[in-house]
Design a protein around this motif. Sequence first.
Motif, PDB file in Angstrom:
ATOM      1  N   HIS A 231      71.650  60.814  65.113  1.00  0.00           N
ATOM      2  CA  HIS A 231      73.049  60.377  65.102  1.00  0.00           C
ATOM      3  C   HIS A 231      73.729  60.836  63.808  1.00  0.00           C
ATOM      4  O   HIS A 231      73.208  60.616  62.719  1.00  0.00           O
ATOM      5  CB  HIS A 231      73.115  58.851  65.212  1.00  0.00           C
ATOM      6  CG  HIS A 231      74.483  58.335  65.522  1.00  0.00           C
ATOM      7  ND1 HIS A 231      75.495  58.271  64.589  1.00  0.00           N
ATOM      8  CD2 HIS A 231      75.019  57.865  66.678  1.00  0.00           C
ATOM      9  CE1 HIS A 231      76.578  57.777  65.147  1.00  0.00           C
ATOM     10  NE2 HIS A 231      76.325  57.518  66.411  1.00  0.00           N
ATOM     11  N   PRO A 232      74.888  61.492  63.895  1.00  0.00           N
ATOM     12  CA  PRO A 232      75.544  62.005  62.679  1.00  0.00           C
ATOM     13  C   PRO A 232      76.162  60.888  61.844  1.00  0.00           C
ATOM     14  O   PRO A 232      76.796  59.976  62.389  1.00  0.00           O
ATOM     15  CB  PRO A 232      76.629  62.941  63.234  1.00  0.00           C
ATOM     16  CG  PRO A 232      76.870  62.470  64.628  1.00  0.00           C
ATOM     17  CD  PRO A 232      75.591  61.899  65.124  1.00  0.00           C
ATOM     18  N   VAL A 233      75.954  60.963  60.543  1.00  0.00           N
ATOM     19  CA  VAL A 233      76.564  60.027  59.600  1.00  0.00           C
ATOM     20  C   VAL A 233      77.163  60.833  58.451  1.00  0.00           C
ATOM     21  O   VAL A 233      76.782  61.976  58.201  1.00  0.00           O
ATOM     22  CB  VAL A 233      75.538  59.007  59.050  1.00  0.00           C
ATOM     23  CG1 VAL A 233      75.099  58.040  60.124  1.00  0.00           C
ATOM     24  CG2 VAL A 233      74.326  59.720  58.456  1.00  0.00           C
ATOM     25  N   LEU A 234      78.100  60.215  57.745  1.00  0.00           N
ATOM     26  CA  LEU A 234      78.818  60.907  56.669  1.00  0.00           C
ATOM     27  C   LEU A 234      78.021  60.888  55.372  1.00  0.00           C
ATOM     28  O   LEU A 234      77.384  59.889  55.014  1.00  0.00           O
ATOM     29  CB  LEU A 234      80.175  60.255  56.428  1.00  0.00           C
ATOM     30  CG  LEU A 234      81.237  60.478  57.508  1.00  0.00           C
ATOM     31  CD1 LEU A 234      82.472  59.641  57.202  1.00  0.00           C
ATOM     32  CD2 LEU A 234      81.595  61.951  57.630  1.00  0.00           C
ATOM     33  N   LEU A 235      78.072  62.002  54.657  1.00  0.00           N
ATOM     34  CA  LEU A 235      77.423  62.147  53.355  1.00  0.00           C
ATOM     35  C   LEU A 235      78.400  62.811  52.393  1.00  0.00           C
ATOM     36  O   LEU A 235      79.039  63.818  52.735  1.00  0.00           O
ATOM     37  CB  LEU A 235      76.163  63.009  53.481  1.00  0.00           C
ATOM     38  CG  LEU A 235      75.465  63.405  52.174  1.00  0.00           C
ATOM     39  CD1 LEU A 235      74.723  62.210  51.586  1.00  0.00           C
ATOM     40  CD2 LEU A 235      74.505  64.564  52.396  1.00  0.00           C
TER      41      LEU A 235
ATOM     42  N   PHE B 266      66.127  59.228  54.888  1.00  0.00           N
ATOM     43  CA  PHE B 266      65.101  59.764  53.983  1.00  0.00           C
ATOM     44  C   PHE B 266      65.605  59.754  52.543  1.00  0.00           C
ATOM     45  O   PHE B 266      64.887  59.311  51.628  1.00  0.00           O
ATOM     46  CB  PHE B 266      64.724  61.180  54.406  1.00  0.00           C
ATOM     47  CG  PHE B 266      63.771  61.870  53.474  1.00  0.00           C
ATOM     48  CD1 PHE B 266      62.428  61.560  53.482  1.00  0.00           C
ATOM     49  CD2 PHE B 266      64.231  62.826  52.565  1.00  0.00           C
ATOM     50  CE1 PHE B 266      61.541  62.182  52.607  1.00  0.00           C
ATOM     51  CE2 PHE B 266      63.360  63.456  51.695  1.00  0.00           C
ATOM     52  CZ  PHE B 266      62.012  63.128  51.716  1.00  0.00           C
ATOM     53  N   LEU B 267      66.841  60.229  52.327  1.00  0.00           N
ATOM     54  CA  LEU B 267      67.424  60.222  50.990  1.00  0.00           C
ATOM     55  C   LEU B 267      67.570  58.794  50.467  1.00  0.00           C
ATOM     56  O   LEU B 267      67.273  58.516  49.306  1.00  0.00           O
ATOM     57  CB  LEU B 267      68.786  60.914  51.010  1.00  0.00           C
ATOM     58  CG  LEU B 267      68.789  62.424  51.259  1.00  0.00           C
ATOM     59  CD1 LEU B 267      70.214  62.926  51.484  1.00  0.00           C
ATOM     60  CD2 LEU B 267      68.145  63.165  50.096  1.00  0.00           C
ATOM     61  N   ALA B 268      68.022  57.895  51.344  1.00  0.00           N
ATOM     62  CA  ALA B 268      68.191  56.499  50.933  1.00  0.00           C
ATOM     63  C   ALA B 268      66.849  55.863  50.585  1.00  0.00           C
ATOM     64  O   ALA B 268      66.740  55.097  49.619  1.00  0.00           O
ATOM     65  CB  ALA B 268      68.879  55.716  52.048  1.00  0.00           C
TER      66      ALA B 268
ATOM     67  N   PRO C 253      67.359  50.935  67.466  1.00  0.00           N
ATOM     68  CA  PRO C 253      66.475  50.614  66.328  1.00  0.00           C
ATOM     69  C   PRO C 253      66.906  51.280  65.031  1.00  0.00           C
ATOM     70  O   PRO C 253      66.775  50.704  63.959  1.00  0.00           O
ATOM     71  CB  PRO C 253      65.106  51.120  66.800  1.00  0.00           C
ATOM     72  CG  PRO C 253      65.386  52.106  67.872  1.00  0.00           C
ATOM     73  CD  PRO C 253      66.643  51.641  68.540  1.00  0.00           C
ATOM     74  N   TRP C 254      67.461  52.497  65.134  1.00  0.00           N
ATOM     75  CA  TRP C 254      67.803  53.221  63.906  1.00  0.00           C
ATOM     76  C   TRP C 254      69.122  52.743  63.314  1.00  0.00           C
ATOM     77  O   TRP C 254      69.276  52.715  62.089  1.00  0.00           O
ATOM     78  CB  TRP C 254      67.834  54.717  64.186  1.00  0.00           C
ATOM     79  CG  TRP C 254      66.596  55.170  64.899  1.00  0.00           C
ATOM     80  CD1 TRP C 254      66.502  55.717  66.142  1.00  0.00           C
ATOM     81  CD2 TRP C 254      65.249  55.075  64.418  1.00  0.00           C
ATOM     82  NE1 TRP C 254      65.196  55.965  66.472  1.00  0.00           N
ATOM     83  CE2 TRP C 254      64.397  55.591  65.429  1.00  0.00           C
ATOM     84  CE3 TRP C 254      64.670  54.595  63.245  1.00  0.00           C
ATOM     85  CZ2 TRP C 254      63.023  55.628  65.290  1.00  0.00           C
ATOM     86  CZ3 TRP C 254      63.289  54.638  63.106  1.00  0.00           C
ATOM     87  CH2 TRP C 254      62.485  55.149  64.115  1.00  0.00           C
ATOM     88  N   SER C 255      70.060  52.364  64.164  1.00  0.00           N
ATOM     89  CA  SER C 255      71.289  51.776  63.631  1.00  0.00           C
ATOM     90  C   SER C 255      70.978  50.415  63.011  1.00  0.00           C
ATOM     91  O   SER C 255      71.613  50.010  62.026  1.00  0.00           O
ATOM     92  CB  SER C 255      72.347  51.626  64.727  1.00  0.00           C
ATOM     93  OG  SER C 255      71.930  50.719  65.725  1.00  0.00           O
ATOM     94  N   PHE C 256      69.983  49.704  63.573  1.00  0.00           N
ATOM     95  CA  PHE C 256      69.554  48.442  62.965  1.00  0.00           C
ATOM     96  C   PHE C 256      69.026  48.682  61.555  1.00  0.00           C
ATOM     97  O   PHE C 256      69.382  47.964  60.614  1.00  0.00           O
ATOM     98  CB  PHE C 256      68.476  47.778  63.823  1.00  0.00           C
ATOM     99  CG  PHE C 256      67.670  46.750  63.088  1.00  0.00           C
ATOM    100  CD1 PHE C 256      68.207  45.501  62.805  1.00  0.00           C
ATOM    101  CD2 PHE C 256      66.389  47.043  62.632  1.00  0.00           C
ATOM    102  CE1 PHE C 256      67.478  44.549  62.096  1.00  0.00           C
ATOM    103  CE2 PHE C 256      65.651  46.108  61.934  1.00  0.00           C
ATOM    104  CZ  PHE C 256      66.200  44.850  61.660  1.00  0.00           C
ATOM    105  N   VAL C 257      68.167  49.700  61.396  1.00  0.00           N
ATOM    106  CA  VAL C 257      67.619  50.019  60.069  1.00  0.00           C
ATOM    107  C   VAL C 257      68.745  50.350  59.100  1.00  0.00           C
ATOM    108  O   VAL C 257      68.782  49.862  57.962  1.00  0.00           O
ATOM    109  CB  VAL C 257      66.627  51.199  60.167  1.00  0.00           C
ATOM    110  CG1 VAL C 257      66.207  51.668  58.774  1.00  0.00           C
ATOM    111  CG2 VAL C 257      65.403  50.803  60.972  1.00  0.00           C
TER     112      VAL C 257
ATOM    113  N   ILE D  93      75.544  64.644  58.467  1.00  0.00           N
ATOM    114  CA  ILE D  93      74.129  65.012  58.503  1.00  0.00           C
ATOM    115  C   ILE D  93      73.425  64.076  59.494  1.00  0.00           C
ATOM    116  O   ILE D  93      73.926  62.989  59.790  1.00  0.00           O
ATOM    117  CB  ILE D  93      73.450  64.924  57.112  1.00  0.00           C
ATOM    118  CG1 ILE D  93      73.401  63.468  56.622  1.00  0.00           C
ATOM    119  CG2 ILE D  93      74.138  65.820  56.107  1.00  0.00           C
ATOM    120  CD1 ILE D  93      72.498  63.285  55.412  1.00  0.00           C
ATOM    121  N   PRO D  94      72.259  64.477  60.018  1.00  0.00           N
ATOM    122  CA  PRO D  94      71.522  63.584  60.929  1.00  0.00           C
ATOM    123  C   PRO D  94      71.103  62.299  60.224  1.00  0.00           C
ATOM    124  O   PRO D  94      70.825  62.296  59.014  1.00  0.00           O
ATOM    125  CB  PRO D  94      70.308  64.417  61.333  1.00  0.00           C
ATOM    126  CG  PRO D  94      70.682  65.832  61.056  1.00  0.00           C
ATOM    127  CD  PRO D  94      71.620  65.789  59.888  1.00  0.00           C
TER     128      PRO D  94
END
Length: 444
Positions: free
Chosen positions: A283-287, A339-341, A196-200, A332-333
């Motif tokens: 899940h870690p993503v790049l920032l 949240f930032l987006a 669900p979160w990768s979908f978002v 970052i998680p």
Amino acid sequence: MKAFCLELKSTCLSYRFLFFILIILFLQFTFIQQSQSEQQTQQAYRHIYHKNTLILLETRIYYYEEAWESGKLELAEDEYENFLSYLRYLLTVAEEQCQYYFEQHWDAYNLQTVKFHLLLWETEANQYSSAPTPQQYFGEEWQQVRSQVEYPHFNPHAMAEKDDQSAEAGILSADLHWRLYQQGLQPLGPYYPSSPWSFVFNFARNVMPSVLGAIALIFTVNLLYQERKTGAQKTALQFLGRTRYLSRKVAKGFLAVALIMLLPLILSVSFLGIKHGFHGLNHPVLLDNGFLSFSVNSAQVSMYNSELPSLGLSQYAHSYTSFSNLERLDFIPLWKFLFLAQLLTLLFILFCTVLGTLISLTIKNGVLAHVLTAIIATIGTVFDRIFPNLKTTPWDLFSAANPIPLLEGSHYSTYLSSLLCISVVAALLFLLSSVVFKRQDVNC
């Protein structure tokens, strides 16, 4: 406050509100179907990638064995044996990695992927003076990494293949899969509708920016036009000052549009979560770690004009100088990133709501107002094609509808500068709307 809540409730029960909700639900359903199809293709490519890795390693081993036997390698025997042992061990790790991927044993797969890239890192990437060692990169965490990922030490050698971009990608991949292993998470990518979160994340990157501005503008213009048409505006102004009335209309339009975007997402996330589980928010993503600054590295952003490599859910450009991404990018998680987006997305909705309010106040003819709104939304969406020199700069206001690449550092503006620019423009538009509204004769 009670009257405002009743107004908002009435707006949310209207046919217009339901119509836009259905549009978003249709887009989400279409995106999920498309992603499922693409996921199968991407998984097939991933299988081919692992098989090709095995073939390439086997080919390298065969080449060096043949070159050694024919006397074409100017190496001492112990150097040759060391490098050949390294390649054979790397092949064994790659075979296990491939097996775990096919079996979907994600903890074992993540650990083998870390081992594979650490071997490449220590034996082949160390030839670059600008490349950090694993100890330098992981810092205090290195001892924990090394205790979990066991492998023999091989001496670096000049025969190692030279490709600093691949070496950098390997370092970032080792970091990503180590974090996934620590949290027991499955690797995700651009086409994973089951999470669900990768979908978002992917829907916010690929679909939402194309429709968000148009929906916010059209809904707000229509909302104010209907109030003026039914006489509700004239009635409300008997009890409220014009500035307060305008503030309430902007707030109501903003909240209604935010709910139009949020409610379908909640339904989709709930459906996918019940079906596949709600795990993955960490899940870690790049920032881009310069997202709260005002400075932009134009040389790095220009690298985004080429094809972007993917790392999990994230996309990034190759370094403009050797290994500069290792200093520029942090993991970052996913929940922090979203949240930032979401903050910038809400601010963009507010900007569109105020702009729609100004259009509705300036042009009282409903048809003309909607036509102008459609033109503005179209221009905003294709702004980068009309003015390529201003693409993704702070002046490209509609680019803020997609905060994900902005946070990844692919825009000629930073997250902070976009926040401030959208805020200032929204405030100026509201002041202009207030001036226009105060000078209008509402009886006309």
